[in-house]
Design a protein around this motif. Structure first.
Motif, short mmCIF file in Angstrom:
data_model
loop_
_atom_site.label_atom_id
_atom_site.label_comp_id
_atom_site.label_asym_id
_atom_site.label_seq_id
_atom_site.Cartn_x
_atom_site.Cartn_y
_atom_site.Cartn_z
N GLY A 18 0.72 -1.36 0.12
CA GLY A 18 0.09 -0.11 -0.05
C GLY A 18 0.69 1.18 -0.07
O GLY A 18 0.50 2.60 0.12
N ILE A 19 2.19 0.94 -0.05
CA ILE A 19 3.07 2.42 -0.30
C ILE A 19 3.23 2.75 -1.85
O ILE A 19 3.80 2.16 -2.49
N GLU A 20 2.70 3.77 -2.18
CA GLU A 20 2.77 4.19 -3.43
C GLU A 20 3.80 5.48 -3.68
O GLU A 20 4.37 5.60 -4.67
N HIS A 21 3.66 6.29 -2.74
CA HIS A 21 4.34 7.38 -3.02
C HIS A 21 5.25 7.60 -1.76
O HIS A 21 5.10 7.31 -0.48
N LEU A 22 6.47 8.31 -1.83
CA LEU A 22 7.24 8.55 -0.70
C LEU A 22 6.89 9.70 -0.37
O LEU A 22 6.40 10.48 -0.41
N TYR A 23 7.35 9.66 1.18
CA TYR A 23 7.15 10.94 1.93
C TYR A 23 8.19 11.87 1.62
O TYR A 23 9.09 11.34 1.13
N PRO A 24 7.84 13.12 1.72
CA PRO A 24 8.84 14.22 1.28
C PRO A 24 10.29 14.01 1.77
O PRO A 24 11.18 13.99 0.95
N PRO A 25 10.65 13.62 3.23
CA PRO A 25 12.04 13.34 3.40
C PRO A 25 12.53 12.00 3.08
O PRO A 25 13.58 12.20 2.53
N GLN A 26 11.85 11.28 2.49
CA GLN A 26 12.14 9.83 1.89
C GLN A 26 12.76 10.27 0.62
O GLN A 26 13.98 9.95 0.01
N GLY A 27 11.83 11.01 -0.23
CA GLY A 27 12.24 11.56 -1.71
C GLY A 27 13.56 12.18 -1.50
O GLY A 27 14.58 12.11 -2.22
N ILE A 86 14.38 13.25 11.54
CA ILE A 86 12.97 13.68 11.24
C ILE A 86 12.19 13.25 12.32
O ILE A 86 12.64 12.22 13.07
N PRO A 87 11.00 13.82 12.59
CA PRO A 87 10.28 13.23 13.53
C PRO A 87 9.88 11.72 13.77
O PRO A 87 9.87 11.14 12.54
N THR A 88 9.48 11.25 14.91
CA THR A 88 8.69 9.80 15.02
C THR A 88 7.89 9.76 14.04
O THR A 88 6.97 10.70 13.67
N ALA A 89 7.92 8.54 13.23
CA ALA A 89 6.64 7.94 12.48
C ALA A 89 6.50 8.54 11.38
O ALA A 89 5.60 8.61 10.76
N SER A 90 7.81 9.27 11.07
CA SER A 90 7.72 10.15 9.54
C SER A 90 8.46 9.25 8.63
O SER A 90 8.89 9.70 7.39
N GLY A 91 8.60 7.91 8.83
CA GLY A 91 9.14 7.03 7.62
C GLY A 91 10.72 7.12 7.65
O GLY A 91 11.30 6.51 6.61
N LYS A 92 11.34 7.03 8.84
CA LYS A 92 12.86 6.99 8.80
C LYS A 92 13.16 5.45 8.50
O LYS A 92 13.98 5.38 7.89
N THR A 93 12.36 4.51 9.12
CA THR A 93 12.76 3.03 8.72
C THR A 93 12.98 3.03 7.40
O THR A 93 13.54 2.14 7.01
N LEU A 94 11.96 3.45 6.72
CA LEU A 94 11.72 3.13 5.26
C LEU A 94 13.10 3.62 4.44
O LEU A 94 13.42 2.94 3.40
N PRO A 137 -0.60 7.75 12.33
CA PRO A 137 -0.67 7.82 10.97
C PRO A 137 -2.00 7.04 10.13
O PRO A 137 -2.29 5.88 10.45
N HIS A 138 -2.62 7.62 9.19
CA HIS A 138 -3.77 7.07 8.68
C HIS A 138 -5.16 6.95 9.43
O HIS A 138 -6.08 6.58 8.83
N LEU A 139 -5.18 6.91 10.70
CA LEU A 139 -6.17 6.70 11.57
C LEU A 139 -6.62 8.00 12.32
O LEU A 139 -7.96 8.31 12.38
P1 ADP Z 1 9.71 6.18 11.92
O1 ADP Z 1 10.85 4.93 11.72
O2 ADP Z 1 10.29 7.23 11.39
O3 ADP Z 1 9.41 6.26 13.45
P2 ADP Z 1 8.28 4.28 10.33
O4 ADP Z 1 9.31 4.12 9.14
O5 ADP Z 1 8.29 3.30 11.33
O6 ADP Z 1 8.55 5.59 11.14
O7 ADP Z 1 6.86 4.70 9.62
C1 ADP Z 1 5.90 4.96 10.43
C2 ADP Z 1 4.70 4.22 9.55
O8 ADP Z 1 4.71 4.99 8.41
C3 ADP Z 1 4.79 2.70 9.25
O9 ADP Z 1 3.59 2.07 9.57
C4 ADP Z 1 5.18 2.79 7.78
O10 ADP Z 1 4.70 1.55 7.36
C5 ADP Z 1 4.43 4.01 7.34
N1 ADP Z 1 5.27 4.60 6.01
C6 ADP Z 1 6.24 5.03 5.91
N2 ADP Z 1 6.71 5.46 4.77
C7 ADP Z 1 5.49 5.44 4.15
C8 ADP Z 1 4.94 6.14 2.85
N3 ADP Z 1 5.80 6.69 2.03
N4 ADP Z 1 3.64 6.06 2.68
C9 ADP Z 1 2.87 5.23 3.48
N5 ADP Z 1 3.21 4.90 4.66
C10 ADP Z 1 4.39 5.13 4.91
#
Ligand code: ADP
Length: 721
Positions: A20-29, A46-54, A382-384
């Motif tokens: 379900g991930i189609e677009h990158l978040y801006p910091p990821q891009g 970047i802040p928590t839950a902003s997609g660092k792990t990705l 996020p998303h909820l």
């Molecule tokens: P962090 O490591 O910054 O705390 P995560 O990488 O765990 O944050 O991301 C938090 C949530 O956002 C996860 O559920 C992840 O799957 C989702 N997520 C990350 N990147 C995207 C994206 N580009 N689009 C949609 N969801 C994303």
């Protein structure tokens, strides 16, 4: 940027699209634009839950699909499991993940078959010390929560481990993930990497301060209905009435429990029938995993939709609380700030009831901005949730103004290296020589020049401390000077055992000096090392501990004169900690120990984990140096692991048989695995319940077929300081 556009193999792109991930978040891009997939080092602050792990995932997958291997370093074991659950999903695209959490002496060579290996920073350091061969094959190093460089306990190991890994794998790409700290650029400069610095969040965060029945945000206000004289209760109820969940941060464990108890009758009214029945199941699970009084309090709160969470809970309870909250059954968690550092547990609203924390030197002190931001950042799923909100509480208009200035609008502090003390350096000086990264004082200084300390300050500021460390290690026979500096057999052992050289010296001196070697002698010895956690001495403890120490004075390898008041006071603290552990191995019931020492079940396990590791080191040191105490220390190591007397060791080594069940079986004459097999499931069931009896029978029969007792901790003890 679209996932489809990035240059990664199709199967990787397909994996993300399917999830379900189609677009990158801006910091990821931005990270990609700055060279993430071309192997460039990168710091993402970047802040928590902003997609660092990705961001880390994309770099790892890019390298792995070209034949590389990734090491993912986390600060906590709980986080290692969380990442493991996530990366196991890559199995679908043929990528294997392993986790290295075991014994510090183990090389974990078998883990080399994986593409991603997760380890805590201490474990990564110990793998380097033990010269695990796959460490040389690492092509991507991810350092999660790199701002912990600032931590006096964990920071030095983290920066030395990074420096060693870079020396070992100069071409490896480093991805460092950080909270938004003041000097992220400085960290990026140290790592010669790009920087992605952003405040962007997928869910908006509104930071506010509650004062006079109103939450004040920048440019907005929200009135809160008054149902209680406690502001905190009103803010929580307001959140739940809007359909959200709440995380409440308190300064102490006592306050967490107190506030949870205060809330439960308010929250109870808002629960549906279906929620109640799920909560009842969580309650059953809480009671099943512990029979202590504290767990009854937790169970009672959970029944009403509220929980508390702190390091005193046992790990099963922590997990139940976290899962119950994620499933939106538990509506409120009252937690100490430890929950803010790490676990992914977002809520609609975060309430920070206290922005002060007790410090043993300075009394109640305001928390750092970074800590506030970490707590506030937990708001918004996020998303909820449409948005997240964090709320500080002020008691006056002036305090509200100050809270806006000092926290809401403030910038997080800079990260500062904590490597500049002899205590921090000694152990790393030894391991650097043992592993051949240096063999002279000049070589050590050159190695140290690659640390964050040297980047931030001057490497030569470490010179005197390096000299002192070398002198200490020479004096205690861990190094030899033969033109070059060389580690002795003892030095190598100390480095592999992963203990502070000062701990090793203390243990060896103690073993040599001790007249009588009792359980208490060895336990106190272990508790007097700098690697052991100490219990705090309360003034009410003094008389009892002093009397105990006087009665047992012949059993201590070292006892300062009571006239040397500071030293003696410190010694009493060690004695208290030793007594705490003795009660654990003497099978004193949990409730009695927790009440006497004012601790939780989780603390008993945390202390026992460290004591077990140090007792193992004591046994190894005694054995290698042919000092007395080897057998006793090995036996104590097992007793600490299980919290039991020696006679129960065979029974407790069976999976599902803890110290309490083993005692019941033993007292009924079932003293061995053989006796259990002969007694049969019915007889065992009469003693410890039919369901458990079935499981145990299955465990021993299954294991007998393979000729091994399954879950036998003797051979596979896990040391987890
Ligand atoms: P962090 O490591 O910054 O705390 P995560 O990488 O765990 O944050 O991301 C938090 C949530 O956002 C996860 O559920 C992840 O799957 C989702 N997520 C990350 N990147 C995207 C994206 N580009 N689009 C949609 N969801 C994303």
């Amino acid at each position: 940027m679209q996932i489809k556009e990035i240059s990664l193999p199709e199967k990787v792109i397909g994996f993300y699209l399917d999830s379900g991930i189609e677009h990158l978040y801006p910091p990821q891009g931005e990270a990609i634009d700055k060279g993430l997939l071309e192997g460039k080092n990168m710091v993402a602050a970047i802040p928590t839950a902003s997609g660092k792990t990705l961001i880390a995932e994309l770099a790892m997958l890019s390298s792995i699909t070209k034949g590389g291997k990734a090491l993912y370093i986390v600060p906590l074991r709980a986080l290692a499991s969380e990442k493991m659950d996530r990366f196991l999903k890559f199995r679908q695209i043929g990528i294997q993940t392993g986790i290295s959490t075991g014994d510090f002496e183990a090389r974990d060579e078998w883990l080399g078959a994986n593409d991603i290996i997760i380890a805590t920073s201490e474990k990564a350091d110990s793998l380097l010390r033990n010269e695990t061969s796959w460490m040389q094959d690492i092509t991507v190093i991810v350092v999660d929560e790199v701002h912990l460089l600032d931590s006096p306990n964990r920071g030095p190991t983290l920066e030395v481990t990074i420096a060693k890994l870079r020396k070992l794998n100069p071409k490896a790409q480093i991805i460092a993930l950080s909270a938004t700290v003041g000097n992220a650029q400085e960290i990026a400069d140290w790592l010669k990497g790009g920087l992605v610095l952003s405040e962007w969040r997928p869910t908006d965060l509104r930071e506010g301060v509650y004062y006079a029945d109103t939450i004040n945000y920048i440019g907005a206000q929200k009135a809160v209905a008054i149902t209680s004289s406690d502001d905190g209760v009103n803010i929580v109820i307001d959140t739940l009435e809007e359909g959200g969940q709440c995380l409440v941060f308190e300064s102490s464990r006592k306050n967490c429990v107190g506030f949870a108890k205060k809330l439960d009758r308010h929250v109870d009214k808002l629960l549906s029938k279906q929620e109640r029945s799920v909560l009842d199941k969580i309650v059953d699970a809480v009671i099943e995993t512990s029979e202590t009084e504290a767990s009854k309090v937790l169970a009672q709160c959970i029944r009403n939709g509220v929980a508390f969470h702190h390091a005193g809970l046992n790990s099963a309870h922590r997990r139940l609380v976290e899962d119950g909250f994620r499933e939106n059954m538990i509506k409120v968690i009252c937690s100490t700030p430890t929950l803010a550092a790490g676990l992914n547990l977002p809520a609609r609203r975060v309430v920070i009831r206290s922005y002060k924390r007790y410090d043993s030197n300075f009394g109640m002190q305001p928390i750092p901005v970074l800590e506030y931001k970490q707590m506030a950042g937990r708001a918004g799923r996020p998303h909820l949730d449409p948005y997240g909100e964090s709320v500080l509480i002020a008691r006056s208009y002036d305090e509200m103004e100050a809270l806006f200035g000092n926290y809401v609008n403030a910038k997080a502090e800079d990260v500062w290296s904590k490597l500049g003390t002899e205590n921090a350096l000694r152990t790393h000086v030894l391991s650097t020589i043992v592993n051949g990264f240096a063999s002279s004082e000049e070589g050590l200084m050159e190695f140290m020049s690659a640390t964050f300390f040297a980047h931030q300050q001057e490497a030569r500021n470490l010179q005197e401390l390096v000299e002192q460390s070398i002198a200490f290690l020479l004096e205690h026979g861990m190094l030899q000077q033969e033109g070059r500096l060389r580690a002795t057999r003892l030095g190598k052992l100390v480095s592999m055992l992963y203990i502070d050289p000062l701990s090793a010296a203390t243990i060896l001196q103690g073993l040599e000096k001790a007249g009588k070697l009792t359980d208490l002698t060895l336990m106190h010895l272990v508790c007097s090392t700098p690697d052991m956690k100490q219990l705090y001495m309360r003034s009410s403890d003094y008389t009892m501990i002093n009397e105990f120490a006087t009665v047992h004075k012949d059993e201590f390898a070292r006892m300062p004169s009571p006239f040397k008041s500071i030293e003696y006071e410190w010694f009493l603290g060690e004695v208290k900690t030793a007594l705490f552990m003795i009660k654990w191995i003497d099978e004193i019931p949990m409730d009695e120990i927790t009440a006497q020492f004012n601790v939780g079940e989780g603390d008993i396990h945390a202390f026992a984990d460290i004591a077990q590791w140090l007792m193992h080191a004591t046994a190894k040191l005694a054995e290698t140096m042919e000092f007395p105490g080897t057998e006793k220390a090995y036996e104590l190591e097992k007793r600490i692991q299980y919290g039991a007397n020696a006679q129960l060791l065979e029974l407790v080594s069976i999976r599902d048989v803890g110290r309490v069940r083993a005692r019941k079986l033993y007292n009924a004459g079932l003293t061995s695995v053989e006796a259990l097999k002969n007694a049969g499931v019915e007889r065992i069931g009469q003693l410890i319940g039919p369901k458990t009896a079935e499981r145990i029978m299955h465990n021993i029969m299954g294991s007998y077929q393979t000729g091994k007792i399954k879950g036998n901790g003797f051979a596979e003890a896990v040391y987890r300081p």
